[in-house]
Design a protein around this motif. Structure first.
Motif: not given
Length: 883
Positions: A93, A34, A97, A38-39, A272, A90, A268
């Motif tokens: 995530l 994940v 977003f 994300t990065t 996080f 994911i 987000v």
């Protein structure tokens, strides 16, 4: 029209999982895939600025391709549960977003992407596909680019039709033909047996497609290749079909429906926090302090104070425990670097103390040297040694960020403060060269810029330590930091500061001797060539060897026939000039690298060389050294060995004493593999190469010839590195078949070794990493690569790292125990160097007898194995004599 970005969800998640250490939240959720995902996502949003965005995933196992080929993807290992459990995270995530995700029963992400890129292409959308899968290159067109992830997922390499032509000499659609011929083991696509990428490209450059290759099979050069292609025509056609990405899957979705309007910072931020991605909180755009529950790092100005001489005492009560400290030096070699200032930080304060203030401030000097005041540093050894040259002492180092980061991912060597801040902290730190500049343009920045830069580094250390501590704990690496690497850094600091005395007059004399030999060799080479020429010019040398002397050309480079060392060695039987040239080159390297190189490194004040021991450079955990590099003095040549004559004791009447482990890697192999024959040989104290020859050739001890022993030795050492029949045949100058038979017989005798090797590769494929006996880890992102060469290298690494890494751990333990023993016994002898499996000391005459017993004893008991460790010890007036 905007920019449509499609992400191959499964491929990116997979690569991220194997590239990053296994991380988990305090609740036990695994998050490394994940975090990597994300990065990558943040980078895409920032750099590609998509107006339309979608992530495609595979849905279920049943794929239409299975009906064509039952074994499709059959070679794949079951997805590890640590990765499977991250796919829902994911998806979560992407929802946070507000990014559209899509999957279709019975189809793979490739087919969804293939279909959508076709639609986008027809509508002339600028489209970018992000994936780790090279198959996707077939989708590239005038409007569609493919970005392949590299270094896990931290970098991407963009392919347009031009890049595919430059790299492969193919059109995008020919990528399918490439896979048709070479196959793809990761998807169990068979291809044509014996055809790798190189051969496949050669065939396609000539014939263009799989079908054309099959039509022209009679014209293909090489009987074996012709035969292979003839016998596997169906496999080639099937492989091409399997590698073809579907472009007309029933995807009822238009590009317009993937419009991306950005994300809600609050959602987000909450995500996080749940994932405990503290280092990413500061990168969330558009969140207010109220929304985020804390201000984002970018939003608030960085607050710090500069300590001035006149007000320094006001800050004395701020020097507390624990505290993060960063020592800013002007230059990388801390044996020579001036100190510019100090950054200090804890939860309440962030300070910059300039050098002229720090050096004159008693409270600071006292705090620095106080063992009870806990300090978190970036690199404790660097700080200890660097400060000692300026008569300052630092004590109480409790956490070393540099070593902790290295232990968590040993393949990322020599971490920097800015890279650590990026991974583990919220504060942003610039890379040094952004502020100082590079090379000749390097300049120390103005005080206001420098002070903030250094204060930020200290805050980064403060923020990184808790995160690193948690990860070390989760990965069972805490003990390794506190019991081994941390204490070792202080042992190395003492050795570096101590340095080794170098006899510069002897070095000069050696330089003159080498000059004479080089002169004689030059004359000899000119005579053998029948003319004079520049021996160091590959072009002129090539003309002499291949035009004038008509030697066979074994390898070509872009500029002409190759004259590299491996080529020259193979040419040696053809002409005596070759031997002379090889010796000329070796002596020339000795002259420049070691005689001149060592002379440059002698410290003007001490007459010694103070090498830098690098603790965080090699992926196996072995130490390396620079300025000068003492690990690669070539000792196979007498002239190289003689360089060691220049290393002498620093005290009158003292001796150099050297002790090295005997066959440590094979002893560790015996222990780790549990092989009964190997264990028995070491326990009986037999010569291991003789014993191997006896077992493999089925002869008694007195029947072992020197050739048999030499062959056994080559296999023993080669086995540790996962040697192939080809590698062994080259080493021993025998045929591949003979070498293969030899390896087979070895594995019959030492079946425990074979079983262990198979098991360790299996385990590495499952875990994504291997460990040493002391739990040192090495991640192997390529262990499941579809590229045969990358995968084979990772498999060999999986076999070798536990052995080499454990050998590194053993000698490090021995060094720590040795330091303690010397102190406890009140001996004056000093440990000076570590080179491979050898420790070098300087010893007063009255301690020689004690040290000859003590050093091997400590080394042999560093770690208990089920075979004895053995260390040989010698002494003399120079390092050369201590052999």
């Amino acid at each position: 029209m905007g920019h449509f970005v499609l992400i191959d969800g499964n491929s990116v998640a997979n690569r991220a999982f194997y590239a990053l250490p296994l991380l988990s939240t305090s609740a036990g959720l695994h998050t490394n895939a994940v975090l990597g995902f994300t990065t990558m996502l943040l980078k895409v949003l920032e750099e590609m600025k998509p107006t339309h965005l979608m992530v495609a995933f595979d849905a279920g196992k049943v794929v239409f391709r299975h009906s064509e080929f039952a074994e499709y993807k059959g070679g794949r290992k079951k997805t590890p549960p640590e990765l499977s459990e991250q796919f829902p995270l994911i998806r979560e995530l992407l929802d946070a977003f507000s990014i559209k995700r899509f999957e279709l029963d019975g189809y793979e992400a490739d087919d969804i992407i293939g279909t959508l890129t076709k639609k986008a292409d027809e509508q002339k959308w600028k489209t970018t596909v992000i994936t780790g899968d090279k198959d996707m290159l077939q989708l590239v067109s005038e409007h569609v680019s493919v970005a392949l992830t590299r270094k896990g997922v931290s970098e991407i390499e963009l392919y347009t039709p031009q890049e595919i032509t430059d790299k492969y000499g193919l059109l995008p659609l020919q990528i399918i033909d490439l896979k048709g011929l070479m196959g793809d083991t990761s998807d169990n696509i068979p291809g044509v047996p014996g055809v790798g990428e190189k051969t496949a490209l050669k065939l396609l450059h000539e014939y263009g497609s799989v079908e054309s290759v099959l039509e022209h099979v009679d014209q293909i050069s090489g009987k074996k290749l012709q035969e292979n292609i003839r016998e596997n025509q169906d496999k080639a056609k099937l492989s091409k079909a399997l590698a073809t990405i579907m472009r007309d899957a029933p995807v009822e979705l238009d590009v317009e429906e993937t419009a991306y309007a950005g994300y809600d910072g609050t959602a987000v931020t909450e995500y996080f926090k749940k994932m405990e991605f503290k280092s990413l909180l500061g990168k969330v755009k558009g969140t207010s302090a109220k929304d985020a529950g804390e201000e984002s790092a970018e939003a608030k100005p960085f607050a710090y104070e500069i300590v001035r001489a006149e007000t320094a005492e006001r800050y004395a009560d701020k020097l507390v425990s624990p505290m993060a400290i960063y020592v800013e030096m002007d230059g990388d070699n801390y044996h020579h670097a001036p100190i510019l200032g100090f950054g200090l930080a804890d939860a309440d304060v962030s300070l910059y103390v300039p050098w002229d203030v720090a050096s004159q401030w008693p409270a600071f000097r006292e705090w620095l040297a106080d063992e009870t005041k806990e300090k978190w540093t970036f690199d404790g050894k660097r700080d200890t040694v660097g400060l000692s040259w300026h008569e300052l002492q630092i004590a109480g180092i409790n956490f070393d960020v540099y070593l902790a980061s290295y232990l968590l991912n040993a393949t990322e060597s020599n971490p920097t403060v800015d890279s650590i801040a990026q991974q583990y902290a919220q504060v942003r730190v610039h890379a040094d060269e952004e502020l100082y500049g590079k090379g000749a343009k390097r300049l120390v920045p103005e005080t206001d810029v420098l002070s903030e830069h250094v204060a930020r580094k200290a805050v980064a250390i403060w923020e990184a330590v808790p995160v690193l501590r948690t990860q070390l704990e989760e990965n069972q690496l805490t003990k390794l930091l506190y019991d081994l690497e941390g204490p070792l850094s202080l042992v190395l600091a003492e050795m570096e500061r101590q340095g080794v005395k170098v006899n510069s007059a002897r070095l000069e004399q050696m330089g003159e001797e080498l000059d004479r030999k080089l002169e004689e060799l030059t004359k000899e080479i000119y005579e053998l060539a029948g003319t004079s020429f520049n021996i160091n010019s590959p072009k002129q040398l090539g003309e002499i060897l291949f035009d004038k002397l008509s030697l066979p050309v074994l390898k070509k480079t872009k500029t002409g026939p190759s004259t590299s060392a491996d080529v020259l060695e193979k040419l040696a039987p053809y002409h005596p000039i070759i031997e002379a040239i090889l010796t000329f080159r070796q002596l020339g390297k000795l002259r420049s690298t070691y005689i001149e190189g060592l002379t440059k490194e002698i410290h003007t004040n001490t007459g010694k060389v103070h090498t830098l021991f690098n603790q965080a450079t090699t992926a196996t955990g072995r130490l390396s050294s620079t300025e000068p590099n003492l690990q690669n003095i070539p000792i196979r040549m007498e002239e190289g060995r003689k360089i060691r004559e220049a290393f002498i004791p620093s005290e009158e009447g003292w001796y150099m004493l050297a002790a090295d482990y005997s066959q440590i890697e094979l002893r560790i192999l015996a222990h780790i593999s549990g092989d009964e024959n190997l264990i028995d040989a070491f326990r009986k104290g037999m010569d291991i190469h003789t014993r191997t020859a006896m077992d493999v050739f089925g002869v008694s001890e007195d029947e072992v010839t020197s050739l048999m022993r030499r062959q056994a030795k080559a296999v023993n050492f080669g086995i540790v590195y996962g040697i192939s029949d080809y590698g062994l045949s080259q080493n021993l100058n025998i045929t591949r078949k003979e070498a293969g038979d030899f390896i087979e017989r070895y594995f019959q005798v030492f079946s425990g070794v074979k079983n262990w090797m198979e098991e360790i590769v299996k385990q590495a494929k499952q875990d994504g990493y291997v460990t040493t006996l002391l739990h040192r880890r090495r991640y192997l992102p390529d262990i499941r690569s579809s590229n045969f060469n990358l995968r084979s290298f990772a498999e060999r690494t999986a076999m070798n790292t536990p052995i080499q890494g454990t050998a590194a751990d053993v000698i490090k333990l021995a060094m720590i125990r040795m330091k303690e023993t010397l102190k406890d016994k009140g001996l004056r002898s000093r440990m000076l160097l570590q080179v491979h499996d050898e420790l070098v000391f300087e010893v007063p005459e009255d301690e020689l007898e004690t040290m000859q017993k003590l050093v091997p004893e400590v080394m042999e008991n560093a770690l208990e194995l089920n075979v004895p460790l053995k260390a040989d010890v010698n002494y003399g007036r120079s390092w050369y004599d201590a052999k």
